[in-house]
Design a protein around this motif. Structure first.
Motif, PDB file in Angstrom:
ATOM      1  N   ILE A 274       0.828  -1.211   0.000  1.00 20.23           N
ATOM      2  CA  ILE A 274       0.000   0.000   0.000  1.00 20.23           C
ATOM      3  C   ILE A 274       0.861   1.260   0.000  1.00 20.23           C
ATOM      4  N   SER A 275       1.858   1.279   0.881  1.00 23.98           N
ATOM      5  CA  SER A 275       2.665   2.494   1.031  1.00 23.98           C
ATOM      6  C   SER A 275       3.970   2.464   0.239  1.00 23.98           C
ATOM      7  N   LYS A 276       4.216   1.342  -0.454  1.00 28.33           N
ATOM      8  CA  LYS A 276       5.475   1.132  -1.191  1.00 28.33           C
ATOM      9  C   LYS A 276       6.657   1.346  -0.241  1.00 28.33           C
ATOM     10  N   ASN A 277       6.523   0.719   0.936  1.00 25.66           N
ATOM     11  CA  ASN A 277       7.486   0.842   2.029  1.00 25.66           C
ATOM     12  C   ASN A 277       8.478  -0.324   1.975  1.00 25.66           C
ATOM     13  N   VAL A 278       9.701  -0.031   1.558  1.00 22.16           N
ATOM     14  CA  VAL A 278      10.730  -1.058   1.450  1.00 22.16           C
ATOM     15  C   VAL A 278      11.050  -1.660   2.815  1.00 22.16           C
ATOM     16  N   ASP A 279      11.013  -0.851   3.869  1.00 24.51           N
ATOM     17  CA  ASP A 279      11.343  -1.363   5.208  1.00 24.51           C
ATOM     18  C   ASP A 279      10.368  -2.449   5.651  1.00 24.51           C
ATOM     19  N   ALA A 280       9.084  -2.275   5.352  1.00 18.88           N
ATOM     20  CA  ALA A 280       8.090  -3.303   5.699  1.00 18.88           C
ATOM     21  C   ALA A 280       8.383  -4.589   4.940  1.00 18.88           C
ATOM     22  N   LEU A 281       8.760  -4.459   3.667  1.00 18.08           N
ATOM     23  CA  LEU A 281       9.075  -5.642   2.869  1.00 18.08           C
ATOM     24  C   LEU A 281      10.356  -6.313   3.360  1.00 18.08           C
ATOM     25  N   LYS A 282      11.331  -5.520   3.758  1.00 20.19           N
ATOM     26  CA  LYS A 282      12.583  -6.094   4.269  1.00 20.19           C
ATOM     27  C   LYS A 282      12.334  -6.849   5.573  1.00 20.19           C
ATOM     28  N   GLU A 283      11.435  -6.328   6.394  1.00 21.01           N
ATOM     29  CA  GLU A 283      11.084  -7.027   7.634  1.00 21.01           C
ATOM     30  C   GLU A 283      10.422  -8.370   7.314  1.00 21.01           C
ATOM     31  N   ALA A 284       9.484  -8.359   6.375  1.00 18.56           N
ATOM     32  CA  ALA A 284       8.834  -9.602   5.954  1.00 18.56           C
ATOM     33  C   ALA A 284       9.858 -10.559   5.367  1.00 18.56           C
ATOM     34  N   LEU A 285      10.765 -10.040   4.557  1.00 19.19           N
ATOM     35  CA  LEU A 285      11.796 -10.858   3.934  1.00 19.19           C
ATOM     36  C   LEU A 285      12.677 -11.535   4.982  1.00 19.19           C
ATOM     37  N   GLU A 286      13.062 -10.786   5.990  1.00 19.08           N
ATOM     38  CA  GLU A 286      13.894 -11.343   7.060  1.00 19.08           C
ATOM     39  C   GLU A 286      13.178 -12.487   7.779  1.00 19.08           C
ATOM     40  N   LEU A 287      11.907 -12.291   8.078  1.00 21.34           N
ATOM     41  CA  LEU A 287      11.137 -13.325   8.771  1.00 21.34           C
ATOM     42  C   LEU A 287      10.970 -14.575   7.908  1.00 21.34           C
ATOM     43  N   VAL A 288      10.635 -14.392   6.642  1.00 19.97           N
ATOM     44  CA  VAL A 288      10.444 -15.540   5.751  1.00 19.97           C
ATOM     45  C   VAL A 288      11.767 -16.271   5.542  1.00 19.97           C
ATOM     46  N   THR A 289      12.852 -15.528   5.436  1.00 11.35           N
ATOM     47  CA  THR A 289      14.170 -16.151   5.267  1.00 11.35           C
ATOM     48  C   THR A 289      14.533 -16.976   6.494  1.00 11.35           C
ATOM     49  N   GLU A 290      14.248 -16.455   7.680  1.00 12.28           N
ATOM     50  CA  GLU A 290      14.497 -17.225   8.912  1.00 12.28           C
ATOM     51  C   GLU A 290      13.657 -18.497   8.946  1.00 12.28           C
ATOM     52  N   LEU A 291      12.395 -18.386   8.563  1.00  9.21           N
ATOM     53  CA  LEU A 291      11.524 -19.563   8.522  1.00  9.21           C
ATOM     54  C   LEU A 291      12.056 -20.594   7.529  1.00  9.21           C
ATOM     55  N   ARG A 292      12.459 -20.132   6.353  1.00  9.12           N
ATOM     56  CA  ARG A 292      12.989 -21.030   5.337  1.00  9.12           C
ATOM     57  C   ARG A 292      14.259 -21.734   5.819  1.00  9.12           C
ATOM     58  N   ASP A 293      15.166 -20.964   6.434  1.00 12.76           N
ATOM     59  CA  ASP A 293      16.421 -21.544   6.909  1.00 12.76           C
ATOM     60  C   ASP A 293      16.175 -22.563   8.022  1.00 12.76           C
ATOM     61  N   THR A 294      15.247 -22.262   8.900  1.00 13.32           N
ATOM     62  CA  THR A 294      14.895 -23.195   9.976  1.00 13.32           C
ATOM     63  C   THR A 294      14.260 -24.450   9.387  1.00 13.32           C
ATOM     64  N   TRP A 295      13.406 -24.274   8.383  1.00 14.13           N
ATOM     65  CA  TRP A 295      12.763 -25.415   7.729  1.00 14.13           C
ATOM     66  C   TRP A 295      13.810 -26.324   7.093  1.00 14.13           C
ATOM     67  N   LYS A 296      14.801 -25.720   6.426  1.00  5.82           N
ATOM     68  CA  LYS A 296      15.872 -26.507   5.797  1.00  5.82           C
ATOM     69  C   LYS A 296      16.637 -27.312   6.851  1.00  5.82           C
ATOM     70  N   GLU A 297      16.930 -26.687   7.977  1.00  4.43           N
ATOM     71  CA  GLU A 297      17.630 -27.385   9.065  1.00  4.43           C
ATOM     72  C   GLU A 297      16.788 -28.546   9.579  1.00  4.43           C
ATOM     73  N   ALA A 298      15.488 -28.306   9.742  1.00  2.00           N
ATOM     74  CA  ALA A 298      14.597 -29.373  10.228  1.00  2.00           C
ATOM     75  C   ALA A 298      14.553 -30.532   9.235  1.00  2.00           C
ATOM     76  N   MET A 299      14.586 -30.226   7.953  1.00  2.00           N
ATOM     77  CA  MET A 299      14.585 -31.278   6.937  1.00  2.00           C
ATOM     78  C   MET A 299      15.846 -32.138   7.035  1.00  2.00           C
ATOM     79  N   VAL A 300      16.982 -31.484   7.272  1.00  2.00           N
ATOM     80  CA  VAL A 300      18.247 -32.216   7.414  1.00  2.00           C
ATOM     81  C   VAL A 300      18.210 -33.115   8.634  1.00  2.00           C
ATOM     82  N   ILE A 301      17.722 -32.591   9.742  1.00  2.00           N
ATOM     83  CA  ILE A 301      17.632 -33.373  10.987  1.00  2.00           C
ATOM     84  C   ILE A 301      16.685 -34.547  10.796  1.00  2.00           C
ATOM     85  N   ALA A 302      15.556 -34.316  10.152  1.00  2.00           N
ATOM     86  CA  ALA A 302      14.575 -35.399   9.939  1.00  2.00           C
ATOM     87  C   ALA A 302      15.145 -36.504   9.058  1.00  2.00           C
TER      88      ALA A 302
END
Length: 128
Positions: free
Chosen positions: A97-125
């Protein structure tokens, strides 16, 4: 003479990968897709391309909404993901809505953390 789609083989390859992927691999693909589209949204904001920005962010948000909708709430961990996915979605909407890069960067950081954690869980499994 009919013109062939130069990407047809690549698209078929991608389709085959999706069809043969395990649920764990599909989730990883979704995280990677969301990351790709958020990065595109940031780039398009910087290029001042409103239409492409909107489309990229909407695609990222659709992935997050799909991840949220498919949570199996009988597991306690899923109950923790729901508010996180909701928050990421809110940040994507705010960024769009606001074309706010900071909001997108925050979302990106969270999704990247989730993805990295998911990859680790896959390796452990796989080790079990």
């Amino acid at each position: 003479m009919a013109m062939r789609n130069p990407y047809a083989r690549f698209n078929q390859y991608k389709q085959n990968n999706i069809m043969q992927a395990s649920p764990e691999e599909l989730t990883l693909m979704l995280y990677n897709g969301a990351i790709k589209f958020i990065n595109q949204g940031i780039l398009f904001i910087e290029q001042k391309n409103i239409e492409k920005t909107h489309n990229a962010i909407m695609r990222a948000n659709a992935i997050i909404n799909e991840l949220n909708a498919t949570l199996d709430m009988k597991y306690e961990v899923a109950k923790g993901f729901r508010p996180l996915y909701d928050y990421i979605s809110d940040r994507l909407v705010d960024g769009n809505i606001s074309k706010n890069v900071d909001a997108l960067k925050e979302a990106l950081e969270l999704v990247t953390e989730l993805r990295d954690t998911w990859k680790e869980a896959m390796v452990i499994a796989k080790k079990k």
